[in-house]
Design an enzyme around this catalytic site. Structure first.
Site, PDB file in Angstrom:
ATOM      1  CB  CYS A   1      -1.100   0.494   1.361  1.00 42.61           C
ATOM      2  SG  CYS A   1      -1.410  -1.007   1.718  1.00 42.61           S
TER       3      CYS A   1
ATOM      4  CG  HIS B   1      -3.565   3.454   2.627  1.00 41.24           C
ATOM      5  ND1 HIS B   1      -4.136   3.017   1.258  1.00 41.24           N
ATOM      6  CD2 HIS B   1      -3.100   2.177   3.029  1.00 41.24           C
ATOM      7  CE1 HIS B   1      -4.099   1.255   0.987  1.00 41.24           C
ATOM      8  NE2 HIS B   1      -3.878   1.159   2.137  1.00 41.24           N
TER       9      HIS B   1
ATOM     10  CG  ASN C   1      -6.948  -0.784   1.521  1.00 38.04           C
ATOM     11  OD1 ASN C   1      -5.431  -0.660   0.574  1.00 38.04           O
ATOM     12  ND2 ASN C   1      -6.210  -1.307   2.733  1.00 38.04           N
TER      13      ASN C   1
HETATM   14  C1  LIG Z   1     -10.265  -5.597   9.859  1.00 36.62           C
HETATM   15  C2  LIG Z   1     -10.769  -4.650  11.160  1.00 36.62           C
HETATM   16  C3  LIG Z   1     -11.881  -3.235  10.326  1.00 36.62           C
HETATM   17  C4  LIG Z   1     -11.566  -5.802  11.652  1.00 36.62           C
HETATM   18  O1  LIG Z   1     -12.273  -4.559  13.050  1.00 36.62           O
HETATM   19  P1  LIG Z   1     -11.119  -5.468  14.177  1.00 36.62           P
HETATM   20  O2  LIG Z   1     -12.390  -4.852  15.568  1.00 36.62           O
HETATM   21  O3  LIG Z   1     -10.260  -5.428  14.681  1.00 36.62           O
HETATM   22  O4  LIG Z   1     -11.966  -7.010  14.323  1.00 36.62           O
HETATM   23  P2  LIG Z   1     -11.814  -8.238  15.250  1.00 36.62           P
HETATM   24  O5  LIG Z   1     -10.924  -8.973  14.005  1.00 36.62           O
HETATM   25  O6  LIG Z   1     -11.219  -8.054  16.753  1.00 36.62           O
HETATM   26  O7  LIG Z   1     -12.754  -8.631  15.842  1.00 36.62           O
HETATM   27  C5  LIG Z   1     -14.093  -7.751  16.422  1.00 36.62           C
HETATM   28  C6  LIG Z   1     -15.341  -8.412  16.293  1.00 36.62           C
HETATM   29  O8  LIG Z   1     -15.827  -8.146  14.663  1.00 36.62           O
HETATM   30  C7  LIG Z   1     -16.515  -9.501  14.619  1.00 36.62           C
HETATM   31  N1  LIG Z   1     -15.811  -9.758  12.877  1.00 36.62           N
HETATM   32  C8  LIG Z   1     -15.028  -9.827  12.297  1.00 36.62           C
HETATM   33  N2  LIG Z   1     -15.314  -9.562  11.601  1.00 36.62           N
HETATM   34  C9  LIG Z   1     -16.233  -9.219  10.473  1.00 36.62           C
HETATM   35  C10 LIG Z   1     -16.633  -8.995   9.252  1.00 36.62           C
HETATM   36  N3  LIG Z   1     -16.924  -9.169   8.881  1.00 36.62           N
HETATM   37  N4  LIG Z   1     -18.358  -8.728   9.564  1.00 36.62           N
HETATM   38  C11 LIG Z   1     -18.680  -8.675  10.903  1.00 36.62           C
HETATM   39  N5  LIG Z   1     -18.155  -8.612  12.076  1.00 36.62           N
HETATM   40  C12 LIG Z   1     -16.781  -9.393  12.338  1.00 36.62           C
HETATM   41  C13 LIG Z   1     -15.074  -9.912  15.337  1.00 36.62           C
HETATM   42  O9  LIG Z   1     -16.715 -12.102  15.500  1.00 36.62           O
HETATM   43  C14 LIG Z   1     -15.059  -9.854  16.549  1.00 36.62           C
HETATM   44  O10 LIG Z   1     -16.424 -10.449  17.407  1.00 36.62           O
HETATM   45  P3  LIG Z   1     -16.941 -10.794  18.460  1.00 36.62           P
HETATM   46  O11 LIG Z   1     -16.097  -8.875  19.403  1.00 36.62           O
HETATM   47  O12 LIG Z   1     -18.253 -11.236  19.129  1.00 36.62           O
HETATM   48  O13 LIG Z   1     -15.532 -12.006  18.680  1.00 36.62           O
HETATM   49  C15 LIG Z   1      -9.400  -3.581  11.808  1.00 36.62           C
HETATM   50  O14 LIG Z   1      -8.752  -4.475  12.459  1.00 36.62           O
HETATM   51  C16 LIG Z   1      -9.542  -2.997  10.590  1.00 36.62           C
HETATM   52  O15 LIG Z   1      -9.434  -2.150  10.102  1.00 36.62           O
HETATM   53  N6  LIG Z   1      -7.771  -2.790  10.723  1.00 36.62           N
HETATM   54  C17 LIG Z   1      -7.172  -2.517   9.819  1.00 36.62           C
HETATM   55  C18 LIG Z   1      -6.895  -2.660   8.362  1.00 36.62           C
HETATM   56  C19 LIG Z   1      -6.568  -1.820   7.321  1.00 36.62           C
HETATM   57  O16 LIG Z   1      -6.842  -1.084   6.891  1.00 36.62           O
HETATM   58  N7  LIG Z   1      -5.878  -2.203   6.457  1.00 36.62           N
HETATM   59  C20 LIG Z   1      -5.100  -2.399   5.444  1.00 36.62           C
HETATM   60  C21 LIG Z   1      -4.108  -1.309   5.998  1.00 36.62           C
HETATM   61  S1  LIG Z   1      -2.882  -1.774   4.497  1.00 36.62           S
END
Ligand SMILES: CC(C)(COP(=O)(O)OP(=O)(O)OC[C@H]1O[C@@H](n2cnc3c(N)ncnc32)[C@H](O)[C@@H]1OP(=O)(O)O)[C@@H](O)C(=O)NCCC(=O)NCCS
Length: 313
Positions: free
Chosen positions: A112, A238, A269
């Site tokens: 990215c 980004h 993204n």
């Molecule tokens: C991907 C992202 C949105 C996930 O959010 P998060 O809060 O970290 O999610 P987690 O994996 O900790 O899970 C939190 C909860 O959401 C749920 N969950 C995870 N993915 C899910 C989805 N796609 N839809 C619905 N629920 C989801 C999980 O099961 C968990 O539920 P629980 O609390 O009941 O156990 C977040 O981590 C993120 O934005 N990270 C950065 C990603 C990014 O920008 N990447 C590019 C970099 S170049």
């Protein structure tokens, strides 16, 4: 003699895919995706919208905007992680299809952060006298390497291409880059398998890293350019996640009047393509004007990052 961005171009695939179309495969909802990432829709490439064809379209627009002929291009740099051939580079074919005159052409792998790495290289090539015009392309067809059933990535990644022409300018329009990497966190976002790679991501760890570390890099970049947040007109991070953008803007103390790129809402993204696509959108919407000062900051797999302040063409 300095270097500046002379023109910007973009290509967005025709097919618009709303959250509703992808939620069933990942047991998610439109509301969850919008709340966690800001994404409403994304563009997904069709069979004819390849890494090369999307790049050529974006590059043609950037060259036309810059008023530069393909034959004036001395170097083509393509930032991508989704050109699924070990060799030759996508850049050589793109250069050929554009009708350039056999310029230097190569791909770079900085995920990215690739487009900002390319701009840094281009600026130094121009300033150092190695090239008159450098075409920098950020392009991804991430749909091809994303598992549609992976809850952590399927709603985030998308397709598109953006391009910029960097050339000579009396006043320098591209600041020194601040860039780096943290290979200790190499495994947070990566492709698995050498032949048909699939992206994986440890989303929470990436979120923490980006939200906490990247605001510092942004401020260092301003410092290196001899500027402060008060000198900025636009902030173009980004397009990883709107919540990361918000956290960075808060941590930097960005004044409210600075326009912030939000292309992710309709583009997802697009990794290396996200910054030029976001810039193109801001220019088209009138949120960014010629002569504006924009802080670009890109970050992703590696973990790698690069940032610079540019004056918009
Ligand atoms: C991907 C992202 C949105 C996930 O959010 P998060 O809060 O970290 O999610 P987690 O994996 O900790 O899970 C939190 C909860 O959401 C749920 N969950 C995870 N993915 C899910 C989805 N796609 N839809 C619905 N629920 C989801 C999980 O099961 C968990 O539920 P629980 O609390 O009941 O156990 C977040 O981590 C993120 O934005 N990270 C950065 C990603 C990014 O920008 N990447 C590019 C970099 S170049």
């Amino acid at each position: 003699m300095g270097a500046a961005i002379l023109g910007i171009g973009a290509y967005r695939p025709a097919r618009i895919v709303p959250n509703e179309e992808i939620v069933d495969a990942i047991d998610s909802s439109d509301e969850w995706i919008q709340q966690r990432s800001g994404i409403r829709t994304r563009r997904i490439a069709g069979p004819d919208e390849t890494v090369v064809s999307m790049s050529v379209a974006a590059a043609r627009e950037a060259l036309a905007t810059a008023g530069v002929e393909p034959r004036q291009v001395d170097c083509v740099i393509v930032a991508t992680v989704s050109h699924l051939y070990q060799t030759p580079s996508a850049a050589t074919l793109i250069a050929h299809e554009l009708g350039t005159d056999q310029p230097a052409a190569f791909d770079i792998s900085a995920a990215c952060a690739g487009f900002c790495h390319g701009i840094a290289l281009a600026a130094d090539l121009v300033r150092g006298g190695s090239a008159g015009h450098v075409l920098v392309i950020g392009v991804e067809r991430l749909s091809e390497i994303t598992d549609p059933t992976d809850r952590g990535t399927a709603f985030i990644f998308a397709d598109g291409a953006g391009a910029a022409v960097v050339g000579r300018s009396e006043s320098d329009g591209i600041s020194p880059v601040v860039w780096g990497s943290d290979g200790e966190q190499w495994d947070l976002i990566r492709s698995v398998g050498p032949l048909q790679p699939i992206l994986t991501m440890q989303g929470s760890a990436v979120f923490r890293w980006a939200s906490y570390s990247m605001a510092k890099i942004a401020l260092q970049t301003l410092d290196r350019a001899g500027l402060t947040v008060d000198d900025l007109d636009c902030f173009v991070p980004h397009q990883a996640n709107n919540r990361i953008t918000d956290a960075m803007a808060r941590a930097m103390g960005l004044p409210d009047r600075v326009k912030v790129a939000r292309d992710i809402v309709d583009a997802g993204n697009t990794s290396a393509a996200s910054i030029p696509l976001a810039l193109d959108r801001m220019i088209r919407d009138g949120d960014a004007r010629s002569g504006d000062r924009a802080l670009l900051i890109a970050f992703g797999a590696g973990l790698s990052y690069a940032a610079q302040v540019v004056t918009l063409p």
